[in-house]
Each structure stands twice: as structure tokens, then as C-alpha cells.
Design a protein around this motif. Structure first.
Motif, mmCIF file in Angstrom:
data_model
loop_
_atom_site.group_PDB
_atom_site.id
_atom_site.type_symbol
_atom_site.label_atom_id
_atom_site.label_comp_id
_atom_site.label_asym_id
_atom_site.label_seq_id
_atom_site.Cartn_x
_atom_site.Cartn_y
_atom_site.Cartn_z
ATOM 1 N N GLU A 212 0.821 -1.209 0.000
ATOM 2 C CA GLU A 212 0.000 0.000 0.000
ATOM 3 C C GLU A 212 0.855 1.258 0.000
ATOM 4 O O GLU A 212 0.487 2.276 -0.599
ATOM 5 C CB GLU A 212 -0.940 0.001 1.203
ATOM 6 C CG GLU A 212 -2.160 -0.885 1.026
ATOM 7 C CD GLU A 212 -3.010 -0.414 -0.151
ATOM 8 O OE1 GLU A 212 -3.511 0.725 -0.103
ATOM 9 O OE2 GLU A 212 -3.151 -1.187 -1.121
ATOM 10 N N ARG B 132 1.783 1.802 -3.539
ATOM 11 C CA ARG B 132 0.601 2.185 -4.329
ATOM 12 C C ARG B 132 0.214 3.640 -4.058
ATOM 13 O O ARG B 132 -0.037 4.410 -4.993
ATOM 14 C CB ARG B 132 -0.567 1.255 -4.020
ATOM 15 C CG ARG B 132 -1.780 1.470 -4.930
ATOM 16 C CD ARG B 132 -2.944 0.592 -4.514
ATOM 17 N NE ARG B 132 -3.495 0.992 -3.224
ATOM 18 C CZ ARG B 132 -4.361 1.999 -3.055
ATOM 19 N NH1 ARG B 132 -4.761 2.715 -4.103
ATOM 20 N NH2 ARG B 132 -4.828 2.285 -1.853
ATOM 21 N N LEU B 133 0.180 4.009 -2.784
ATOM 22 C CA LEU B 133 -0.214 5.369 -2.426
ATOM 23 C C LEU B 133 0.819 6.405 -2.859
ATOM 24 O O LEU B 133 0.479 7.579 -3.061
ATOM 25 C CB LEU B 133 -0.454 5.458 -0.912
ATOM 26 C CG LEU B 133 -1.657 4.666 -0.393
ATOM 27 C CD1 LEU B 133 -1.689 4.677 1.130
ATOM 28 C CD2 LEU B 133 -2.957 5.226 -0.968
#
Length: 269
Positions: free
Chosen positions: A182, A185-186
Motif C-alpha cells: 500500500e 501504491r499510495l
């Protein structure tokens, strides 16, 4: 010692990565651990550093090794640093994960054991950098930030940069928790290019080599000027240190770059 194509393509530049072999350390530090802050005996570290210095084609005036923290801070090695006393130098090197310089004879080194070492050379402005890119540094865009620092300090343009991505943990070996996936991704990384889902491990895997290569490309470094060693330290832990295999209290390989004090004379025809 592993040498790179940059040594042949760019006269006056020498870059390398050490292996585990040929030193004096024992146990999880066996045997060529040159990094002083991992718990190894200081006497062994000093002897290993001397073995390294003798193996280089030109003995450096300085061997600079930062005390890394998986951050994104960059330190220029300049006359101010070189004129500082040992205590001041030690302070300046704390929490540093990338080094730059335009000074010849200065060997910039990064310590790794699964993290990704990156070497940069700006042939137009004769500037070099050594970058430590673990997953935290990578997700923090340390390679791009280091190039930004080089542009601000030396006028570096991507078109003039050659880069080496040295041995580190591979996509196949680097399984991560969802919080790490994550984080990438972020941060805006193209996950279809830098990750895969492994149905056997039930984990995402991250390609740190590619994640850092993309940062170099984004700065304008030509793809043809990026050399990737393609060696997985986790898989080849007999030859390269791997913290995931040996534990954090273990040795580190050094990846370094240095400009010669004098360029070689041109060959007469």
C-alpha cells in the motif's frame, strides 16, 4: 569484488560491489564486512577496509561510509566535510542514505544486505553519487531526490548520467506485507510494473530494481545508460550478505564509486 561496465565506458571512473569473500571477519560477518556499525569487531572491520583499499586500482584519499537509517537524506562530500574533525564527520554522516561529490579520489560507499545500492555518474559535470535504497528509501523516491540534489549542486541533467543498480533482493525473493504494498501504491508507483501476487506465498512481491530504475528514467537518464547487476543477495547469500538470511546483526557489502585523481592519458595512435 564485482566490477561494472561503467568502469570501461567512462575513463577515470571506478565502481564496485564487494562480496562476502576474502576478509577476516567470522560468523555472520564472514568474511569481508567493511561496515563499522553492524556489531562486527572493529579490528576486523579495519583490516577488511584495508584489504578493499589495496584491491582498488587507485588508493582513495578518503573512504566515506555513511550511517544509514533508511531515509532519504543526501550529504555532499565537499571541502567543508573534508576539513572537519573526526567527531564532526561522524555527526554529519548520521542518518545519511546518499552521498554526492565532485572531488576526485573520494570513494563514496553504501552499505547493503538486500537493500538496493545505486551508483550515479554525471559525465558532463564530473559528479558522482552513491545511494542506499531499501524499500523505505525507494518508496520515498531517494534515487530521484539524489538526482535533484545533483542538479541543484552541480547542474546535473539526466541525459548526462550513467547509473548502476547493484546486487539486492529480487522480485522473486522480496515478499512483503500489505502495508508495504500500500505504501508503494499510495506513493503513485505503477504497481502493474513493480509488483506481483504470489499465489503460493499469498503475498505481494515488490521489484525494487524496477522501482528505482523508473525513478532514474523519470529524471531523464537514458535506459541504455542504466546497468542492472541482476544479482539477488537473498538467493546468493553465500556470496553476498543478506540480512533476511543472516539477521540484522550480520555483515554488509559495500558498493562504491570513485573518480580517479587524474584522468588516464589518451591512447596515441
Amino acid at each position: 569484488m564485482l566490477e561494472y561496465g561503467l568502469n570501461r565506458s567512462c575513463p577515470g571512473i571506478f565502481c564496485f560491489s564487494t562480496t562476502r569473500h576474502g576478509g577476516t571477519s567470522t560468523g555472520a560477518y564472514a568474511s569481508l564486512n567493511c561496515t563499522p556499525y553492524t556489531g562486527d569487531q572493529p579490528g576486523h572491520v579495519l583490516r577488511n577496509q584495508e584489504i578493499l583499499l589495496q584491491a582498488l586500482p587507485q588508493r582513495p584519499r578518503e573512504l566515506i561510509i555513511p550511517w544509514q537509517t533508511h531515509g532519504t537524506r543526501t550529504l555532499p562530500i565537499d571541502s567543508t566535510f573534508l576539513s572537519a574533525d573526526d567527531n564532526r564527520r561522524h555527526t554529519l554522516l548520521q542518518g545519511i542514505d546518499a552521498l554526492t561529490t565532485r572531488l576526485p579520489g573520494i570513494c563514496l560507499c553504501i552499505s547493503t544486505a538486500d537493500c538496493i545500492p545505486i551508483l550515479l555518474y554525471d559525465k558532463k559535470h564530473r559528479a558522482i553519487a552513491a545511494v542506499h535504497a531499501g524499500w523505505r528509501g525507494t518508496v520515498g523516491f531517494i534515487a530521484g531526490h539524489t538526482l535533484d540534489h545533483m542538479r541543484a549542486l552541480y547542474g546535473t541533467d539526466g541525459a548526462d548520467v550513467s547509473a548502476v543498480i547493484g546486487p539486492g533482493i529480487s522480485l522473486a525473493a522480496f515478499k512483503v506485507g500489505e502495508e508495504v504494498y500500500e505504501a508503494f501504491r499510495l506513493a503513485g508507483f505503477p504497481m502493474e510494473r513493480i509488483s506481483l501476487w504470489n499465489t503460493h506465498t499469498r503475498k505481494h512481491h515488490i521489484d525494487l530494481w524496477e522501482a528505482n530504475r523508473l525513478q532514474l528514467l523519470d529524471f531523464g537518464v537514458p535506459s541504455s545508460a542504466i546497468e542492472t547487476a541482476g544479482i539477488c543477495t537473498y538467493t546468493h547469500c553465500d556470496d553476498f550478505f543478506s540480512a533476511r538470511r543472516l539477521g540484522v546483526q550480520s555483515g554488509r557489502m559495500l558498493t562504491g564509486i570513485m573518480m580517479a585523481d587524474a584522468l588516464p592519458s589518451p591512447t596515441k595512435k
